[in-house]
Design an enzyme around this catalytic site. Sequence first.
Site, PDB file in Angstrom:
ATOM      1  N   THR A  24       0.867  -1.186   0.000  1.00  0.00           N
ATOM      2  CA  THR A  24       0.000   0.000   0.000  1.00  0.00           C
ATOM      3  C   THR A  24       0.897   1.227   0.000  1.00  0.00           C
ATOM      4  O   THR A  24       1.611   1.476   0.980  1.00  0.00           O
ATOM      5  CB  THR A  24      -0.898   0.025   1.254  1.00  0.00           C
ATOM      6  OG1 THR A  24      -1.668  -1.171   1.297  1.00  0.00           O
ATOM      7  CG2 THR A  24      -1.834   1.225   1.221  1.00  0.00           C
TER       8      THR A  24
ATOM      9  N   LYS B 181      -7.615   1.504  -3.102  1.00  0.00           N
ATOM     10  CA  LYS B 181      -7.226   1.029  -1.773  1.00  0.00           C
ATOM     11  C   LYS B 181      -7.376   2.133  -0.723  1.00  0.00           C
ATOM     12  O   LYS B 181      -7.950   1.921   0.359  1.00  0.00           O
ATOM     13  CB  LYS B 181      -5.779   0.525  -1.836  1.00  0.00           C
ATOM     14  CG  LYS B 181      -5.118   0.246  -0.512  1.00  0.00           C
ATOM     15  CD  LYS B 181      -5.615  -1.023   0.140  1.00  0.00           C
ATOM     16  CE  LYS B 181      -5.004  -1.192   1.523  1.00  0.00           C
ATOM     17  NZ  LYS B 181      -5.533  -2.331   2.230  1.00  0.00           N
TER      18      LYS B 181
ATOM     19  N   LYS C 183      -1.221   5.030   8.588  1.00  0.00           N
ATOM     20  CA  LYS C 183      -0.470   5.226   7.334  1.00  0.00           C
ATOM     21  C   LYS C 183      -1.428   5.388   6.144  1.00  0.00           C
ATOM     22  O   LYS C 183      -1.289   6.313   5.341  1.00  0.00           O
ATOM     23  CB  LYS C 183       0.433   4.004   7.108  1.00  0.00           C
ATOM     24  CG  LYS C 183       1.104   3.963   5.755  1.00  0.00           C
ATOM     25  CD  LYS C 183       1.740   2.597   5.479  1.00  0.00           C
ATOM     26  CE  LYS C 183       1.690   2.281   4.008  1.00  0.00           C
ATOM     27  NZ  LYS C 183       2.213   0.974   3.656  1.00  0.00           N
TER      28      LYS C 183
END
Length: 296
Positions: A95, A170, A245
């Site tokens: 990611t 995502k 994050k």
Amino acid sequence: MTRTVGFVGLGNMGGPMAANLVKAGHRVLGYDLSEQARDRAAGHGVTVTGSAAEAVAEADAVLTMLPTGRHVIDAYRALVPAAARPGTLFVDCSTIAVGDARTAADLARAAGHRAVDAPVSGGVAGAEAAGLTLMVGGTEAEFADAGPLLAGVGRKVVHCGPSGAGQAAKICNNMILGISMIAVSEAFALGESLGLSHQSLYDVASTASGQCWALTANCPVPGPVPGSPANRDYRAGFAAALMAKDLGLAADAAASTDVPVELGRRAAELFAAFAEGGGGGLDFSAIYTTLREETA
Ligand code: NAD
């Protein structure tokens, strides 16, 4: 089709994904900086190499599962020249920021290779069960090549658009998840202060319009969903540091495109404070404990 896959980054996610590619019949050459990760992968049939470059040298597909965009771009700078086969398919499942995904793909394509971003959702349990959802960014032809390979690690593989579109999907998905976990946690804290039991609120909301994954699969209070991390002292699961994050990536992307995402930015602040305050290793649903303290 059996492939020779170079796999770099055999950690919590990459380890089980590499193991599932072995199970799917592929020859997997793997490398990780951590000896423990290498040993665990070897136990699942991965051929561990002495370096990342060796893992990709004879591969026709290279998968990376690394912590951040900096790790991915550094790895691509080293791995792209090491991949001997012209047209090697590079698949980054980490990611990372949309811009970093495009930079990594450009590095691979400039050397005559092909590249997709393919971040995943489903956590460690999904990785172990080959039950991940994969969001792919790349051309139609690249997706046609990557799709069957990725089917070995997931149950749903979606082509989202050109390079970077997988990462865009995502971070949007995880922004929904981060905000909804805070909403569910605040609802339980408010319900408690009004004398409502956790079970009563769960029984209503889980079958009413408040229903969502954060409530019914990852319920932040112990009791109503026995398998949720709240029942095991919030052992992750999906670590709060990773949620912080991902929300940071979403907030940065929103800032660069002038989209306000007010709740997304607030969720990023709350998870960053929680992670920096010592909760980073806990499941992200543990944010409930601080939200409850604040209302007490
Ligand atoms: P992790 O820290 O367990 O694994 C990363 C691995 O990369 C480590 O084993 C590390 O030693 C290795 N590594 C770092 N630099 C390397 C290099 N240059 N060469 C070889 N190996 C190197 O992290 P993870 O939980 O597996 O997450 C990986 C990625 O997947 C992250 O981007 C994360 O955001 C994403 N992700 C994680 C989850 C989850 O639930 N853990 C879910 C979805 C997505």
